[in-house]
Design an enzyme around this catalytic site. Sequence first.
Site, mmCIF file in Angstrom:
data_model
loop_
_atom_site.group_PDB
_atom_site.id
_atom_site.type_symbol
_atom_site.label_atom_id
_atom_site.label_comp_id
_atom_site.label_asym_id
_atom_site.label_seq_id
_atom_site.Cartn_x
_atom_site.Cartn_y
_atom_site.Cartn_z
ATOM 1 N N GLY A 125 1.483 -10.908 6.725
ATOM 2 C CA GLY A 125 0.263 -10.899 7.503
ATOM 3 C C GLY A 125 -0.123 -9.498 7.961
ATOM 4 O O GLY A 125 0.077 -8.507 7.252
ATOM 5 N N SER A 126 -0.642 -9.414 9.160
ATOM 6 C CA SER A 126 -1.212 -8.157 9.643
ATOM 7 C C SER A 126 -0.184 -7.052 9.867
ATOM 8 O O SER A 126 -0.563 -5.889 9.989
ATOM 9 C CB SER A 126 -1.991 -8.402 10.939
ATOM 10 O OG SER A 126 -3.133 -9.196 10.681
ATOM 11 N N THR A 127 1.102 -7.376 9.933
ATOM 12 C CA THR A 127 2.090 -6.304 10.059
ATOM 13 C C THR A 127 2.074 -5.400 8.825
ATOM 14 O O THR A 127 2.432 -4.224 8.902
ATOM 15 C CB THR A 127 3.511 -6.867 10.271
ATOM 16 O OG1 THR A 127 3.863 -7.715 9.169
ATOM 17 C CG2 THR A 127 3.596 -7.640 11.572
ATOM 18 N N LYS A 157 -0.437 -4.224 7.484
ATOM 19 C CA LYS A 157 -1.524 -3.249 7.634
ATOM 20 C C LYS A 157 -0.994 -1.851 7.927
ATOM 21 O O LYS A 157 -1.682 -0.857 7.681
ATOM 22 C CB LYS A 157 -2.490 -3.701 8.718
ATOM 23 C CG LYS A 157 -3.279 -4.956 8.340
ATOM 24 C CD LYS A 157 -4.105 -5.496 9.493
ATOM 25 C CE LYS A 157 -4.825 -6.780 9.094
ATOM 26 N NZ LYS A 157 -5.552 -7.421 10.215
#
Length: 485
Positions: free
Chosen positions: A215-217, A219
């Site tokens: 997920g957003s980690t 990024k």
Amino acid sequence: MIRYIRRAAAFCLLLLVALLVNAARVQLFEADELDGNPANRRTTIARYDQPRGNILVGDRAVTGSKETGEQLSFERTYLHGPLYAPVTGYASQTYGTTLLENAEDGVLSGTDSLLAPLPFWNEFTRGRQPGGNVVTTVKESMQRAAYAGLSGRRGAVAALEPSTGKILALVSTPSYDPERLSGTGPAVTDAWTRLNAAKSLPMLNRAIRQTYPPGSTFKIVTAAAALDARVVKDPDAATDTPSPYVLPNTRTVLPNEARGCEKASLADAIRVSCNTVMAHLGVRVGLAGMVEAAGRFGFNETGLRIPSGVARSNFDTDMSEDQLALSSIGQFNTTATPLQMAMVAAAVANGGDLRHPYLVDRLTAADGDTVQQEGPRSYQRAMSPSTAVQLQRMMVDVVENGTGSNAAIDGVTVGGKTGTAQHGVDNSGLPYAWFISWAQAPDSGRPAVAVAVVVEDAAADRADISGGGSAAPIARAVMEAALEG
């Protein structure tokens, strides 16, 4: 008469030579095959005729051996078995060995040549020494903080010392007691059957053997790629990201859970976790650039050992642009172990120099003398030092002003990144909550710890509240334990 005696003597001599040749053949060429034959009980009996060496956390043994009074004389015992099972694994007379019990079996069983008094001693004597010991890098207080924080929920924690790569905590829950598998008989067989049938998969080491969409980690990896490739020169400047953002060559609109993402800067996109900005930047970096950047963090590595084997974290090397956009925000086929995401945080904290993670500090003989010392070694240059400094600032902003406020520690510099990964058919499953972070005490010149936490099926109303609400408090507790010294 004498002639017949001589012939008989010659024949007997021939038979004796043949017997000696056959004995030599068996001892020199077939010994290993016979030793390994499942029907040969002598090897198994010999394996358990002396106590096994111990695995230590700090100066305390978390394993032991007890006399059984049976043919297999010694059986493995475990102190706080469920707490340390993701580190030790099990040593079973019935089902073999796993994890450290397997990777360091030669030392623990006394057969490793490191323990021999002279080179090739064991090979010549076909003997073994008293079992040696394995001293781990794990810190008990951090292991306990992670285990307590997960509270039996499905999930995992991995914590590293960024400057060395030492694994300070490795937790997977729900867990199990490896001592239930140590011996033989119906009780062991029943325990094995129940553990393998359990829907919660307690024997799965989620910290190093299970991969999740990060997920957003993820990024943070995309941001590093964009900065290193000079796609973004000023992280505080507005980007050209449209809103709504339509995935390339499709009609699919990529949503944002956060507000204010249109043309948001990279720094703001990290702080509030804008999907559109990071997906757009990943496409601008391009497939080759993103694959290379992910590889520098350890993605797509198939041979990582700590010394137990670690599952391969994946970033696809062949994708369309719309798939690349999703992969750049940690979705599509992008997957990572918690250890891999701890490595991402550690690389940022350590100025871009990613150290090789390791779980064993040293190996010792039974009397405590060190026979092999492990130490830090470089794994990859994950990013340039200047990019690491910029990402450190952005991750601190996430904790101080963004979605990661639940990880804040008074008087301590904490950087973090929340994340939630969708899963299931049409994303119907409850999301996985992620949080990666690092912490540095004010009186220290280097970060003390980098942490990754994943909690499976953490309900949330919006993407990053789940990571911040479910996983960040666990990371904070682990970081606090690290900072206590």
